[in-house]
Enzyme design. Sequence first.
Site: not given
Length: 361
Positions: A141, A192, A224, A248, A252
């Site tokens: 980001y 990852k 994943d 992020d 959620d």
Amino acid sequence: MTLKIAVLPGDGIGPEIVAEAVKVLNALRDDFGLQVETEEALIGGTAYDATGTPFPAETLKLSQQADAILLGAVGGPKWEPLDYSVRPERGLLGLRSELSLFANLRPAILYPQLAAASTLKPEVVSGLDILIVRELNGGIYFGQPRGRRVNAQGEREGYNTLVYSESEIRRIAHVAFEAALKRGKRLCSIDKANVLECTELWREVVIEVSKDYPEVALSHMYVDNASMQLVRNPKQFDVMLTDNMFGDILSDCAAMLTGSIGMLPSASLDKDGKGMYEPIHGSAPDIAGKGIANPIATILSVAMLLRYSFNDGANADRIEQAVVSALDAGYRTADIYSEATQKVSTAAMGDAIVSALRASR
Ligand code: NAD
């Protein structure tokens, strides 16, 4: 000492939910002797409309001078056509980076009263208590270079950069290990590393930091798989450590396990424990202005604010207990409503929590 809190309601449902959180602060001040002062400032799209920037200098100044910051949410379709540099979200990212709020703590707790509100089976989620520790100041980001361009073939291209220095990884890892020590002493670091060099370094540094915390059991999981495991068997997790983007998304997902994104608070801390506190959800433009938003995430953010920035566990406990009492009494906003409970507005939920707080005196 009087605690100074900068209150930044923001956009969409932000002002509605923050108003309820301020009611709770006022009740603590009036009935429990909490010495607190609040002052409001603009941020996000509302700030852009009023001043031409989503992050006015006065807002930064007030936030720097305050002991802690309480934020609602920013953003909305109205501001989506704007250039990225003045989008509402820039206000939030600016605040996080200007104040070096690098550690984002996102607890996901399932209240037993809401087991039916989760889309997962009650036996999968009941008793759920996860803490996601997300890095907030770095990663994709913020990484440079970023942007859009036309490539040599004349095609449009978009690009971002995922970059972490080892010191950035080390400081967030310490926060996560410290948090794990105070909880179930299990830490799962998400990466990852099979594909991204940056997260290969992430894993390496987390392993190095783990040497300082022999009591904490460290594991690693690819992002994943982590997203799948969060839905398959979420109770396997205690503390999850993630970079900015993975956190992020995963937080959620964890939020939905608890029934509603409207239930979850968060803290974003700097190295000295100064923090910004906000619900994890956004500005919910689809329900803004209707008086139906759930204010509990914001009210629980006040509890985190008192606990983490002011070391005031007693008042934090009081707020959390008042939320439980309001849920026990059957009050529900629309997002957590189920049969045989009472559907109430944003303000009525705030009032129910304030009444429960006062009744606990
Ligand atoms: P969102 O979190 O705003 O909403 C997602 C869904 O959850 C919507 O259906 C919404 O109605 C519901 N919801 C959210 N909060 C709720 C609450 N308190 N009570 C009841 N229901 C609630 O996410 P989005 O729709 O992807 O984003 C909307 C805007 O918010 C965008 O502009 C986005 O950039 C911004 N955003 C801001 C933040 C922030 O300020 N920290 C975080 C995420 C998104």
